[in-house]
Design an enzyme around this catalytic site. Structure first.
Site: not given
Lengths: 257, 368
Positions: A97, A206
Site C-alpha cells: 500500500k 481502520n
C-alpha cells in the site's frame, strides 16, 4: 457475493482493515478475526523488521490474513521505494500500500510523488495499491503506471467523516479498469455500505473499528455492512422515481412520416 | 490487448436473444436508472422499448440539452476520390461498379474549398475510397499541407492506417477519424465485403485502438444499418465505445448509424431500420452515454432531420455532395450515394434557427 480479484489473489471478503490505534495487539487480533478481513495493512514504521518475533506480526499469523505493508510516514517517491524494498525483504510479500503524505497534519497523499513511485515500484515487480486523492484523472494515469488497484479517499484519513468525495468516487468507479478500494474517512458501517452500493470493489477501514469502545463488535458490524452493500450493488438498486407521460409532444411526428 | 479480446467474450446469438428477451419492466428500470449499464442499454434498444419512445425522447432531449446546449454542429464532407479497391456490396464506389473514377488534384481541391468556405464552414471532413497507391499517405500529406491554412479542423473518413501514420497526420492538423465497422458480425462480414483490404475484419476492428494509441483527438464509431440485425450490431458498438472510453480516456468519441441509401449497384438491405427505430436508437445511446456526440447525415430526409434535431443528435451534415469535385461542378455520375436532404447549408441553418437552436460552424481555431 462475487469474489474480488486483485493481481494474483482472490478475496471473498471485501473489507480490508488496518492495524493501528487499537488498545492492544490482542484486541487488534480479535477484532480483525471478527471482521472476516483477508487483507490487513501494516505500517512499516511500526514493525521491527529485524525481529522475527515482532509482536504485531505475531498477532497477524493467521492463514486468512494477507499482509499489506504500507509506506505511511514516507514523504516522497524515493523514500517510498526504499521502504518498499525493505518491506519486501523482511515480510516476504511484494504487495504494497503506497502512502506518501508530506503533510503531517491531514496526512493527505501527494499525487505527483505517488504517480512517480507507482511507475518505479511496478517496474520492480511490486503489486502496488496507491492511496490517493479522489482524482479520476490520476486514477487513469495510475492504470498506465501499472497499479494493481486504486485507493481513493472518502475524506481525510482518520476523520470518520464518510464519503465527502462521493461525486468523484462515482466517476472513478465508472471509469476505472482497476479495482477501486475506498480508503480513509469511512467512519460508520453505513458509510461502508454506501461505498459498496456505489460499486466500490472494497473498502479499507481502520480507525472506525480500532477507536470504537467495542472494536470486536464494531468489526462484525463492518463485515455485515460491507456484505449488505455489495449484495445490494449486485442485485441492482430499485429505481428512485419513475416518470409517466401521457402525451407524445416529441415523437408524434413519427406517425405523420 | 485490443477490442478483439473483449469482442471474443461475447456470442452474437446470445446477445441477440438476450435483447429480444427484454421486457417492459426492464425498459422502465433502464429509464429510471441514474447510470444505465450495458444491460439497460439492451432493454432500451429492444422491441419492448418502442412503446416508451416518448419517455425516451424526453429523457434524451433533456440530457442532450444539459451537455451540449441548444446547438447543432454542422459538418461537410469533401470527397477527394472515388477510386476504391474494395468490393463492398452496399457502396457506390465498389471496384466492380462501372462508374467514372476520379481523384482530385490540389487545384481541384482548392476549387472545392472555395465553395465550402463560402458556405461558412471552418471544419472539413475528407473522404476517399480505399486505394492506398492513389489516395495514400503521400497524397494525404500534400492535401493536409494545402488545407491546413484554410480549416481549423480536418477530419478523415478514409481507409484504416497504421498508428504511426495517424500520429504523423495529427501533427499536421488531423482532428478526428471516422471508422465504421459496418457490422460486428464476424461470421457474416465477408458476405458484404467481396474484395480488398476491407475484407480483413480484425484490421478494421482494431483501427480505433490504433487511433487511441496515436492520440487522435476524436474517434467516430458506427455501423451501417441494414446489413445485420441493427440491435445486436449497435449493442456491440456500445460495447466498443465503453471499452475505448476506459482505455483511451483522453479521446473524444462520436457515433453514427447511417442507413443504407439508394446507390449504384443492386444490394437491398437485409434488415431495414424504420424511422421510429432510428429515433429509438439515438435516444437509447444518449441515455446510455450522456457525452458521446451523435451525428446524422444527409442520408436522412429533411422532415425527419428537422424533427429529431432536438432529441439527441449533436452533429449534422449540410449541403453535402458525395462525389469528388461536386461542390464546384455537380456530376452525379461519380457519387457514393444519393443524398436525401438536399437543402443548402444556409437553408439547413435557417431550419435549425427556426427551432430556437444555434448552428455551430466552428468550435476550434487553427492556432490552438
Amino acid at each position: 457475493m462475487q469474489s474480488l480479484k486483485i493481481a494474483d489473489k482472490t478475496f471473498t471478503s471485501r473489507l480490508f482493515t488496518g492495524t493501528g490505534k487499537f488498545g492492544s495487539n490482542q484486541e487488534m487480533e480479535e477484532a480483525l478475526l471478527e471482521s472476516g478481513s483477508q487483507l490487513v495493512t501494516v505500517a512499516l514504521k511500526r514493525v521491527d523488521l529485524n525481529d522475527d518475533n515482532d509482536d504485531i506480526i505475531a498477532h497477524l499469523r493467521h492463514p486468512q490474513f494477507n499482509l499489506l505493508p504500507n509506506t505511511s510516514g514516507v514523504r516522497n517517491a524515493k523514500e517510498a521505494v526504499f521502504a518498499a524494498e525493505l518491506a519486501r525483504e523482511a515480510l516476504g510479500t511484494n504487495w504494497l500500500k503506497l502512502e506518501i503524505h508530506p503533510d503531517p497534519k491531514y496526512l493527505l497523499p501527494d499525487s505527483e510523488e505517488t504517480l512517480a513511485a507507482t511507475y518505479e515500484l511496478a517496474k520492480r515487480g511490486f503489486i502496488v495499491l496507491p492511496y490517493i486523492q479522489a482524482d479520476p484523472i490520476l486514477c487513469k494515469k495510475l492504470e498506465d503506471a501499472g497499479a494493481a488497484a486504486v485507493m481513493p479517499l472518502g475524506s481525510p484519513i482518520g476523520s470518520n467523516q464518510g464519503l465527502e468525495t462521493r461525486r468523484f468516487l462515482e466517476i472513478i468507479i465508472e471509469q476505472s479498469k482497476l479495482p477501486v478500494v475506498v480508503d480513509a474517512g469511512i467512519g460508520t458501517p453505513s458509510h461502508a455500505a454506501q461505498a459498496m452500493e456505489m460499486g466500490a470493489s472494497a473498502v479499507l477501514v481502520n480507525t472506525a473499528i480500532a477507536a470504537s469502545p467495542n472494536p470486536v463488535q464494531m468489526a462484525r458490524a463492518f463485515r455485515l455492512a460491507v456484505e449488505a452493500g455489495r449484495l445490494a450493488f449486485e442485485a441492482k438498486l430499485a429505481p428512485r422515481s419513475s416518470q409517466a407521460h401521457a402525451t407524445s409532444p416529441l415523437t408524434g411526428f413519427l406517425s405523420t412520416l | 490487448m485490443s477490442f478483439e479480446s473483449v469482442l471474443n467474450q461475447y456470442s452474437w446469438k446470445e446477445v441477440h436473444e438476450s435483447i429480444l428477451a427484454k421486457t417492459a419492466k426492464d425498459v422502465e428500470y433502464a429509464l429510471a436508472s441514474a447510470k444505465p449499464d450495458l444491460e439497460d442499454f439492451k432493454a432500451l434498444i429492444s422491441p419492448a422499448a418502442l412503446p416508451y419512445i416518448e419517455q425516451m425522447a424526453q429523457r434524451s432531449a433533456d440530457l442532450t440539452r444539459k451537455r451540449f446546449g441548444k446547438t447543432i454542429q454542422l459538418y461537410i464532407p469533401l470527397y477527394l476520390s472515388n477510386i476504391c479497391e474494395n468490393r463492398c456490396v452496399y457502396c457506390g464506389f465498389n471496384a466492380g461498379n462501372s462508374i467514372k473514377r476520379k481523384i482530385l488534384t490540389l487545384d481541384e481541391i482548392m476549387a472545392e474549398v472555395e465553395v465550402i468556405k463560402a458556405m461558412g464552414y471552418e471544419h472539413i471532413l475528407l473522404v476517399t475510397g480505399e486505394a492506398p497507391h492513389r489516395s495514400g499517405m503521400d497524397y494525404f500529406r500534400e492535401v493536409f499541407k494545402a488545407l491546413r491554412p484554410h480549416f481549423a479542423q480536418i477530419s478523415l473518413e478514409i481507409q484504416p492506417l497504421e498508428a504511426h501514420e495517424y500520429a504523423e497526420l495529427t501533427e499536421m492538423g488531423l482532428h478526428a477519424v471516422y471508422i465504421y465497422q459496418e457490422t460486428y458480425n464476424r461470421d457474416n462480414y465477408l458476405n458484404y465485403h467481396h474484395a480488398g483490404r476491407k475484407q480483413d475484419f480484425q484490421w478494421r476492428l482494431e483501427t480505433p485502438d490504433r487511433l487511441g494509441q496515436a492520440k487522435v483527438h476524436k474517434i467516430g464509431l458506427g455501423i451501417l444499418a441494414g446489413l445485420e440485425d441493427w440491435r445486436t450490431d449497435t449493442f456491440f458498438c456500445a460495447l466498443h465505445l465503453n471499452y475505448l472510453e476506459k482505455t483511451y480516456w483522453r479521446t473524444k468519441y462520436s457515433i453514427a448509424f447511417p442507413r443504407l441509401r439508394p446507390h449504384q449497384g443492386s444490394f437491398e438491405p437485409n434488415n431495414p431500420m424504420t424511422d421510429a427505430q432510428l429515433l429509438q436508437l439515438i435516444c437509447a445511446y444518449r441515455i446510455f452515454n450522456n457525452e458521446v456526440e451523435i451525428s446524422i447525415s444527409t442520408r436522412e430526409s429533411a422532415l425527419y432531420r428537422d424533427n429529431i434535431l432536438k432529441l439527441g443528435v449533436t452533429t449534422m451534415s449540410a449541403g453535402s455532395k458525395t462525389e469528388p469535385g461536386g461542390y464546384a461542378v455537380e456530376n452525379r455520375e461519380l457519387e457514393q450515394f444519393a443524398v436525401n436532404d438536399d437543402r443548402s447549408a444556409a437553408e439547413i441553418e435557417k431550419a435549425i434557427k427556426a427551432q430556437g437552436f444555434e448552428a455551430v460552424w466552428k468550435d476550434w481555431d487553427g492556432f490552438m
